[in-house]
Write a protein that holds these residues in place. Structure first.
Motif, PDB file in Angstrom:
ATOM      1  N   UNK A  34       0.631  -1.150   0.078  1.00 49.45           N
ATOM      2  CA  UNK A  34       0.061  -0.061  -0.056  1.00 49.45           C
ATOM      3  C   UNK A  34       0.780   1.463  -0.032  1.00 49.45           C
ATOM      4  N   UNK A  35       2.011   1.114   0.069  1.00 44.60           N
ATOM      5  CA  UNK A  35       2.826   2.445   0.315  1.00 44.60           C
ATOM      6  C   UNK A  35       4.258   2.369  -0.389  1.00 44.60           C
ATOM      7  N   UNK A  36       4.741   3.298  -1.146  1.00 45.63           N
ATOM      8  CA  UNK A  36       6.086   3.484  -1.424  1.00 45.63           C
ATOM      9  C   UNK A  36       6.538   4.636  -0.967  1.00 45.63           C
ATOM     10  N   UNK A  37       7.700   4.509  -0.304  1.00 48.92           N
ATOM     11  CA  UNK A  37       8.425   5.757   0.423  1.00 48.92           C
ATOM     12  C   UNK A  37       9.720   5.657   0.064  1.00 48.92           C
ATOM     13  N   UNK A  38      10.455   6.905   0.041  1.00 50.70           N
ATOM     14  CA  UNK A  38      11.885   7.239   0.029  1.00 50.70           C
ATOM     15  C   UNK A  38      12.200   8.065   1.275  1.00 50.70           C
ATOM     16  N   UNK A  39      12.887   7.452   2.190  1.00 47.49           N
ATOM     17  CA  UNK A  39      13.129   8.215   3.527  1.00 47.49           C
ATOM     18  C   UNK A  39      14.561   8.727   3.351  1.00 47.49           C
ATOM     19  N   UNK A  40      14.730  10.232   4.103  1.00 47.50           N
ATOM     20  CA  UNK A  40      15.984  10.730   4.428  1.00 47.50           C
ATOM     21  C   UNK A  40      16.307  10.186   5.907  1.00 47.50           C
ATOM     22  N   UNK A  41      17.083  10.777   6.311  1.00 44.46           N
ATOM     23  CA  UNK A  41      17.458  10.377   7.921  1.00 44.46           C
ATOM     24  C   UNK A  41      16.488  10.960   8.693  1.00 44.46           C
ATOM     25  N   UNK A  42      15.848  12.376   8.449  1.00 49.43           N
ATOM     26  CA  UNK A  42      15.061  13.004   9.298  1.00 49.43           C
ATOM     27  C   UNK A  42      13.858  12.422   9.116  1.00 49.43           C
ATOM     28  N   UNK A  43      13.277  12.375   7.835  1.00 49.50           N
ATOM     29  CA  UNK A  43      12.009  11.767   7.418  1.00 49.50           C
ATOM     30  C   UNK A  43      11.875  10.323   8.148  1.00 49.50           C
ATOM     31  N   UNK A  44      12.895   9.857   8.243  1.00 49.40           N
ATOM     32  CA  UNK A  44      12.734   8.538   8.779  1.00 49.40           C
ATOM     33  C   UNK A  44      12.654   8.580  10.485  1.00 49.40           C
ATOM     34  N   UNK A  45      13.166   9.518  10.798  1.00 50.17           N
ATOM     35  CA  UNK A  45      13.066   9.972  12.158  1.00 50.17           C
ATOM     36  C   UNK A  45      11.683  10.179  12.581  1.00 50.17           C
ATOM     37  N   UNK A  46      10.933  11.133  11.858  1.00 48.13           N
ATOM     38  CA  UNK A  46       9.820  11.578  11.883  1.00 48.13           C
ATOM     39  C   UNK A  46       8.682  10.243  11.746  1.00 48.13           C
ATOM     40  N   UNK A  47       9.037   9.595  10.920  1.00 49.92           N
ATOM     41  CA  UNK A  47       8.202   8.317  10.396  1.00 49.92           C
ATOM     42  C   UNK A  47       8.077   7.351  11.900  1.00 49.92           C
ATOM     43  N   UNK A  48       9.129   7.162  12.254  1.00 53.27           N
ATOM     44  CA  UNK A  48       9.307   6.176  13.453  1.00 53.27           C
ATOM     45  C   UNK A  48       8.555   6.897  14.505  1.00 53.27           C
ATOM     46  N   UNK A  49       8.580   8.261  14.635  1.00 52.85           N
ATOM     47  CA  UNK A  49       8.173   9.011  15.918  1.00 52.85           C
ATOM     48  C   UNK A  49       6.530   8.811  15.751  1.00 52.85           C
ATOM     49  N   UNK A  50       6.106   9.056  14.654  1.00 51.98           N
ATOM     50  CA  UNK A  50       4.759   9.242  14.096  1.00 51.98           C
ATOM     51  C   UNK A  50       4.197   7.665  14.308  1.00 51.98           C
ATOM     52  N   UNK A  51       5.071   6.654  13.960  1.00 52.52           N
ATOM     53  CA  UNK A  51       4.421   5.438  14.097  1.00 52.52           C
ATOM     54  C   UNK A  51       4.604   4.617  15.416  1.00 52.52           C
ATOM     55  N   UNK A  52       4.879   5.506  16.387  1.00 53.36           N
ATOM     56  CA  UNK A  52       4.867   5.110  17.753  1.00 53.36           C
ATOM     57  C   UNK A  52       6.262   4.486  18.485  1.00 53.36           C
ATOM     58  N   UNK A  53       7.403   4.515  17.370  1.00 54.92           N
ATOM     59  CA  UNK A  53       8.419   4.043  17.932  1.00 54.92           C
ATOM     60  C   UNK A  53       9.401   5.204  18.441  1.00 54.92           C
ATOM     61  N   UNK A  54       9.028   5.983  19.400  1.00 53.44           N
ATOM     62  CA  UNK A  54       9.611   7.234  19.687  1.00 53.44           C
ATOM     63  C   UNK A  54      11.109   7.032  20.300  1.00 53.44           C
ATOM     64  N   UNK A  55      11.063   5.658  20.838  1.00 49.57           N
ATOM     65  CA  UNK A  55      12.493   5.290  21.457  1.00 49.57           C
ATOM     66  C   UNK A  55      13.547   5.143  20.504  1.00 49.57           C
ATOM     67  N   UNK A  56      13.130   4.355  19.251  1.00 50.25           N
ATOM     68  CA  UNK A  56      14.160   4.003  18.162  1.00 50.25           C
ATOM     69  C   UNK A  56      14.312   5.354  17.447  1.00 50.25           C
ATOM     70  N   UNK A  57      13.209   6.103  17.302  1.00 50.16           N
ATOM     71  CA  UNK A  57      13.268   7.503  16.619  1.00 50.16           C
ATOM     72  C   UNK A  57      14.463   8.302  17.119  1.00 50.16           C
ATOM     73  N   UNK A  58      14.125   8.340  18.543  1.00 50.01           N
ATOM     74  CA  UNK A  58      15.335   9.149  19.293  1.00 50.01           C
ATOM     75  C   UNK A  58      16.757   8.585  19.365  1.00 50.01           C
TER      76      UNK A  58
END
Length: 176
Positions: A34-58
Motif C-alpha cells: 500500500x505504500x512506496x516511500x523514500x526516506x531521508x534520515x530526518x523523514x525516517x526519524x519523523x516516520x518512526x516517531x509518528x508510528x509510535x517508535x519514539x525510542x528508536x526514533x530518538x
C-alpha cells in the motif's frame, strides 16, 4: 609532525561536504503493498516517531544527526585551538577528545539499523526495502570523521601548555 593538521582537516572537510547529501538524499526506499516511500534520515526519524517508535526514533536522531555534527564541531574546535597554540582549557579539550572518540562510533548505528531493516524485510513477502544513495554518503561521513579523529594527534592539544610551562608563562586554568 608533518601533516599534523592537514590530514585531519582534509578528512573533516570531506565529511562536512558529504554531510549535506547524507541528509538530503534518501537513505532507503520502502516498497510495500500500500505504500512506496523514500526516506531521508530526518523523514525516517519523523516516520518512526509518528508510528509510535519514539525510542528508536530518538536513537536514530541522536546517532545520525546529533553525534556526527557534535563530532565534526568538536574536532574543528580542537584543530583550531591546537593550531593557534592555545594553552587554555587544555584538560577540558583533552577530555572532549576522549569523549568524542568514545561517542563517535555510535554514529554508525544508523547504518546498522538500515541494514537490519533491509534484512528483516527481505524475509517478508509483502514489502521490500533497499538502501539508497544517502546511506552511502552517510557511511562516508561516519568513516571520514573516524579517520579525521584517528589522524588527529592528541598530543597537539598539550603542546601549547608544555611550551608555556617551559617558558614559565603558564597561567592556571579557571576551575569549572
Amino acid at each position: 609532525m608533518p601533516g599534523g593538521f592537514s590530514r585531519p582537516w582534509a578528512f573533516l572537510s570531506a565529511a562536512a561536504l558529504l554531510y549535506v547529501p547524507a541528509n538530503v538524499l534518501p537513505i532507503m526506499r520502502t516498497n510495500a503493498l500500500t505504500e512506496h516511500r523514500s526516506d531521508t534520515i530526518m523523514s525516517g526519524v519523523v516516520h518512526l516517531w509518528e508510528g509510535g517508535s519514539w525510542d528508536l526514533s530518538l536513537v536514530v536522531f541522536v546517532a545520525s544527526i546529533v553525534f556526527p555534527v557534535a563530532k565534526m564541531a568538536a574536532l574543528a574546535v580542537l584543530l583550531i585551538s591546537a593550531r593557534r597554540g592555545s594553552a587554555r582549557y587544555v584538560r577540558h579539550r583533552a577530555k572532549a577528545f576522549r569523549v568524542m572518540e568514545l561517542v563517535g562510533h555510535w554514529s554508525m548505528l544508523d547504518v546498522f539499523v538500515v541494514a537490519l531493516l533491509v534484512t528483516l524485510v527481505k524475509f517478508g513477502a509483502f514489502a521490500d526495502i533497499e538502501p539508497a544513495s544517502g546511506l552511502l554518503a552517510f557511511a562516508g561521513v561516519v568513516v571520514l570523521t573516524m579517520l579525521a579523529s584517528a589522524s588527529f594527534d592528541a598530543r597537539l592539544i598539550w603542546d601549547a601548555e608544555v611550551k608555556a610551562t617551559i617558558a614559565g608563562t603558564r597561567t592556571e586554568e579557571p576551575s569549572a
